[in-house]
Design a protein around this motif. Structure first.
Motif, PDB file in Angstrom:
ATOM      1  N   THR A 138       0.827  -1.191  -0.109  1.00  0.00           N
ATOM      2  CA  THR A 138       0.047   0.287   0.000  1.00  0.00           C
ATOM      3  C   THR A 138       0.921   1.171   0.052  1.00  0.00           C
ATOM      4  OG1 THR A 138       0.031   0.151   2.219  1.00  0.00           O
ATOM      5  CG2 THR A 138      -1.848  -1.378   1.444  1.00  0.00           C
ATOM      6  N   ALA A 139       0.382   2.387  -0.176  1.00  0.00           N
ATOM      7  CA  ALA A 139       1.104   3.558  -0.333  1.00  0.00           C
ATOM      8  C   ALA A 139       1.703   3.955   1.258  1.00  0.00           C
ATOM      9  CB  ALA A 139       0.125   4.737  -0.661  1.00  0.00           C
ATOM     10  N   ALA A 140       0.862   3.591   2.159  1.00  0.00           N
ATOM     11  CA  ALA A 140       1.513   3.867   3.441  1.00  0.00           C
ATOM     12  C   ALA A 140       2.884   3.001   3.855  1.00  0.00           C
ATOM     13  CB  ALA A 140       0.503   3.523   4.442  1.00  0.00           C
ATOM     14  N   GLN A 141       2.624   1.661   3.156  1.00  0.00           N
ATOM     15  CA  GLN A 141       3.831   0.618   3.337  1.00  0.00           C
ATOM     16  C   GLN A 141       5.134   1.155   2.459  1.00  0.00           C
ATOM     17  OE1 GLN A 141       1.547  -2.835   2.570  1.00  0.00           O
ATOM     18  NE2 GLN A 141       1.068  -3.353   4.356  1.00  0.00           N
ATOM     19  N   ILE A 142       4.833   1.458   1.254  1.00  0.00           N
ATOM     20  CA  ILE A 142       5.804   2.098   0.409  1.00  0.00           C
ATOM     21  C   ILE A 142       6.647   3.232   1.027  1.00  0.00           C
ATOM     22  CG2 ILE A 142       6.487   3.199  -1.606  1.00  0.00           C
ATOM     23  CD1 ILE A 142       4.231   1.499  -3.031  1.00  0.00           C
ATOM     24  N   THR A 143       5.745   4.018   1.998  1.00  0.00           N
ATOM     25  CA  THR A 143       6.228   5.330   2.375  1.00  0.00           C
ATOM     26  C   THR A 143       7.092   4.758   3.383  1.00  0.00           C
ATOM     27  OG1 THR A 143       4.174   6.387   1.832  1.00  0.00           O
ATOM     28  CG2 THR A 143       5.814   7.566   3.532  1.00  0.00           C
ATOM     29  N   THR A 144       6.828   3.840   4.286  1.00  0.00           N
ATOM     30  CA  THR A 144       7.527   3.262   5.453  1.00  0.00           C
ATOM     31  C   THR A 144       8.856   2.790   4.712  1.00  0.00           C
ATOM     32  OG1 THR A 144       5.467   2.818   6.658  1.00  0.00           O
ATOM     33  CG2 THR A 144       7.677   1.748   7.353  1.00  0.00           C
ATOM     34  N   VAL A 145       8.842   1.886   3.729  1.00  0.00           N
ATOM     35  CA  VAL A 145       9.873   1.468   3.204  1.00  0.00           C
ATOM     36  C   VAL A 145      11.082   2.417   2.689  1.00  0.00           C
ATOM     37  CG1 VAL A 145      10.665  -0.039   1.189  1.00  0.00           C
ATOM     38  CG2 VAL A 145       9.105  -1.067   2.653  1.00  0.00           C
ATOM     39  N   ALA A 146      10.336   3.465   2.231  1.00  0.00           N
ATOM     40  CA  ALA A 146      11.064   4.379   1.618  1.00  0.00           C
ATOM     41  C   ALA A 146      11.808   5.236   2.609  1.00  0.00           C
ATOM     42  CB  ALA A 146      10.232   5.773   0.782  1.00  0.00           C
ATOM     43  N   MET A 147      11.244   5.407   3.764  1.00  0.00           N
ATOM     44  CA  MET A 147      11.831   6.112   4.803  1.00  0.00           C
ATOM     45  C   MET A 147      12.937   5.519   5.401  1.00  0.00           C
ATOM     46  SD  MET A 147      10.704   9.167   5.227  1.00  0.00           S
ATOM     47  CE  MET A 147      10.465  10.004   6.792  1.00  0.00           C
ATOM     48  N   THR A 172      12.795  12.459  -3.539  1.00  0.00           N
ATOM     49  CA  THR A 172      11.286  12.562  -3.464  1.00  0.00           C
ATOM     50  C   THR A 172      10.612  12.352  -4.765  1.00  0.00           C
ATOM     51  OG1 THR A 172      11.715  14.589  -2.032  1.00  0.00           O
ATOM     52  CG2 THR A 172       9.665  14.476  -3.099  1.00  0.00           C
ATOM     53  N   LEU A 173      11.158  12.672  -5.968  1.00  0.00           N
ATOM     54  CA  LEU A 173      10.825  12.166  -7.066  1.00  0.00           C
ATOM     55  C   LEU A 173      10.747  10.882  -7.212  1.00  0.00           C
ATOM     56  CD1 LEU A 173      12.893  14.738  -9.578  1.00  0.00           C
ATOM     57  CD2 LEU A 173      10.510  14.795  -9.374  1.00  0.00           C
ATOM     58  N   LEU A 174      11.706   9.918  -7.173  1.00  0.00           N
ATOM     59  CA  LEU A 174      11.853   8.526  -7.441  1.00  0.00           C
ATOM     60  C   LEU A 174      10.721   7.919  -6.276  1.00  0.00           C
ATOM     61  CD1 LEU A 174      13.773   6.778  -8.562  1.00  0.00           C
ATOM     62  CD2 LEU A 174      15.274   6.558  -6.590  1.00  0.00           C
ATOM     63  N   PHE A 175      10.728   8.101  -5.249  1.00  0.00           N
ATOM     64  CA  PHE A 175       9.784   7.663  -4.492  1.00  0.00           C
ATOM     65  C   PHE A 175       8.279   8.048  -4.634  1.00  0.00           C
ATOM     66  CE2 PHE A 175      13.584   6.042  -2.387  1.00  0.00           C
ATOM     67  CZ  PHE A 175      13.240   4.418  -2.358  1.00  0.00           C
ATOM     68  N   GLY A 176       8.377   9.212  -5.118  1.00  0.00           N
ATOM     69  CA  GLY A 176       6.804   9.866  -5.436  1.00  0.00           C
ATOM     70  C   GLY A 176       6.561   8.986  -6.475  1.00  0.00           C
ATOM     71  N   VAL A 177       7.111   8.590  -7.765  1.00  0.00           N
ATOM     72  CA  VAL A 177       6.795   7.928  -8.778  1.00  0.00           C
ATOM     73  C   VAL A 177       6.381   6.294  -8.172  1.00  0.00           C
ATOM     74  CG1 VAL A 177       7.464   7.061 -10.993  1.00  0.00           C
ATOM     75  CG2 VAL A 177       8.309   9.286 -10.499  1.00  0.00           C
ATOM     76  N   ALA A 178       7.178   6.084  -7.119  1.00  0.00           N
ATOM     77  CA  ALA A 178       6.918   4.829  -6.755  1.00  0.00           C
ATOM     78  C   ALA A 178       5.438   4.549  -5.850  1.00  0.00           C
ATOM     79  CB  ALA A 178       8.059   4.041  -6.092  1.00  0.00           C
ATOM     80  N   GLY A 179       5.043   5.632  -5.652  1.00  0.00           N
ATOM     81  CA  GLY A 179       3.797   5.843  -4.872  1.00  0.00           C
ATOM     82  C   GLY A 179       3.679   6.077  -3.383  1.00  0.00           C
ATOM     83  N   ALA A 180       5.056   6.330  -2.836  1.00  0.00           N
ATOM     84  CA  ALA A 180       4.875   7.144  -1.505  1.00  0.00           C
ATOM     85  C   ALA A 180       4.332   8.297  -1.444  1.00  0.00           C
ATOM     86  CB  ALA A 180       6.595   6.782  -1.064  1.00  0.00           C
ATOM     87  N   ASN A 181       4.314   8.394  -0.245  1.00  0.00           N
ATOM     88  CA  ASN A 181       3.682  10.014   0.322  1.00  0.00           C
ATOM     89  C   ASN A 181       4.838  10.810   0.334  1.00  0.00           C
ATOM     90  OD1 ASN A 181       2.771  12.167   1.819  1.00  0.00           O
ATOM     91  ND2 ASN A 181       1.271  11.011   2.507  1.00  0.00           N
ATOM     92  N   ILE A 182       4.936  11.815  -0.880  1.00  0.00           N
ATOM     93  CA  ILE A 182       5.890  12.737  -0.963  1.00  0.00           C
ATOM     94  C   ILE A 182       6.158  13.824   0.188  1.00  0.00           C
ATOM     95  CG2 ILE A 182       6.097  12.542  -3.516  1.00  0.00           C
ATOM     96  CD1 ILE A 182       4.962  15.182  -3.609  1.00  0.00           C
ATOM     97  N   TRP A 183       5.167  14.208   0.808  1.00  0.00           N
ATOM     98  CA  TRP A 183       5.200  15.234   1.823  1.00  0.00           C
ATOM     99  C   TRP A 183       5.905  14.502   3.018  1.00  0.00           C
ATOM    100  CZ3 TRP A 183       4.980  19.705   0.541  1.00  0.00           C
ATOM    101  CH2 TRP A 183       4.033  19.967  -0.509  1.00  0.00           C
TER     102      TRP A 183
END
Lengths: 143, 155
Positions: free
Chosen positions: A85-94, B113-124
């Protein structure tokens, strides 16, 4: 000056993309093959409890480990193969954004005079902390 | 056997080429932005405007520029600028540690920000969230006795 900047930037982008393809292709291939192997289920079971702490499924360990040893682009190549999910991708990203390309960046840190071991340990601790924080905030605020 | 391998090979080939194309969506604006930032010395001007922040982070005013370069453009640019400035006017060891602390949490903010934004993460979350987190940790680090004690000695 603006035209020159745009032109140089464009050429650099194409060159970088080709360079990345050389790294991304083998990573992508390995992960595709791994996904069809019995190792996938094993890995999922093994890491489910730990990943649950971050509100992530077990297979989220793959983009995290990939990012640790390669870079953010490797993580994206793996992420695109998982259903998160978007929230999970955000966690992995961080997590990955704090701790990625660890061998390379620790070498850079040493070059500017920072301690290799301390720098890496601090990064890992911070990555775990921020992962826990964002993982739980994602559930609470559902971004 | 062949029937099994063929779809896998197809998935690998199309998948990795597809991913590389989505990287282009990130890389083209990123590289153009970096070139423009460099051509017009925009980060230097920004560092000038943000000078007041160096007090909160207990850094020399000149240390803010390499820090910002790293935050905006990436670690290699940041490290390069740091070494370059240090050769001209030596930067205190304390500032090196504080810049390192900030940058390891948050660097290359346009790219990521661009990279993970495209991947679907919350950019803020991944841009502002990381900036705030890095600022808080560095703010605390600057006040730890172990780092504060370093004083103004240079490397």
């Amino acid at each position: 000056m603006l035209v020159a900047a745009v032109k140089t930037g464009f050429i650099k982008a194409i060159k970088t993309a080709f360079m990345l393809l050389k790294i991304v292709l083998p990573i992508y291939a390995l992960v595709v093959i791994f996904r069809y192997s019995p190792g996938m289920a094993l890995l999922q079971d093994l890491f489910s409890p730990a990943m649950k702490l971050f509100n992530l499924p077990g297979d989220a360990i793959i983009p995290i480990i990939t990012g640790f040893f390669t870079d953010e682009y490797g993580t994206i190549a793996v992420l695109s193969q998982l259903n998160l999910t978007a929230a999970q991708i955000t966690t992995v990203a961080m997590i990955v954004l704090v701790a990625h390309s660890v061998p390379v960046e620790a070498a850079i840190a040493q070059k500017v005079g920072l301690n290799f071991v301390k720098f890496t340990t601090l990064r890992l601790v911070m990555a775990i902390l921020i992962g826990l924080l964002i993982g739980w905030m994602g559930v609470l605020l559902s971004w | 056997m062949v029937e099994m391998i063929q779809p896998i090979l197809k998935e690998i080939l199309f998948g990795s080429i597809g991913i590389t194309f989505s990287f282009l969506k990130v890389l083209i604006p990123l590289m153009i932005m970096i070139e423009i930032l460099m051509a017009y010395n925009l980060v230097e001007k920004l560092a000038d405007k943000l000078k007041f922040l160096s007090g909160a982070l207990r850094m020399e005013k000149q240390s803010l520029f390499p820090l910002l370069i790293g935050v905006v453009m990436g670690l290699t640019y940041g490290a390069g600028t740091l070494i370059e400035i240090n050769d001209k006017t030596p930067i205190p060891k304390k500032d090196f540690v504080l810049i390192g602390t900030f940058l390891f949490i948050c660097h290359g903010i346009i790219e990521t920000t661009l990279l993970f934004g495209v991947a679907g993460a919350n950019i803020w979350v991944i841009s502002l969230g990381r900036l705030v987190f890095a600022f808080i940790i560095t703010f605390i680090a600057a006040r730890l006795p172990v780092i504060a004690r370093m004083g103004k000695e240079t490397l």
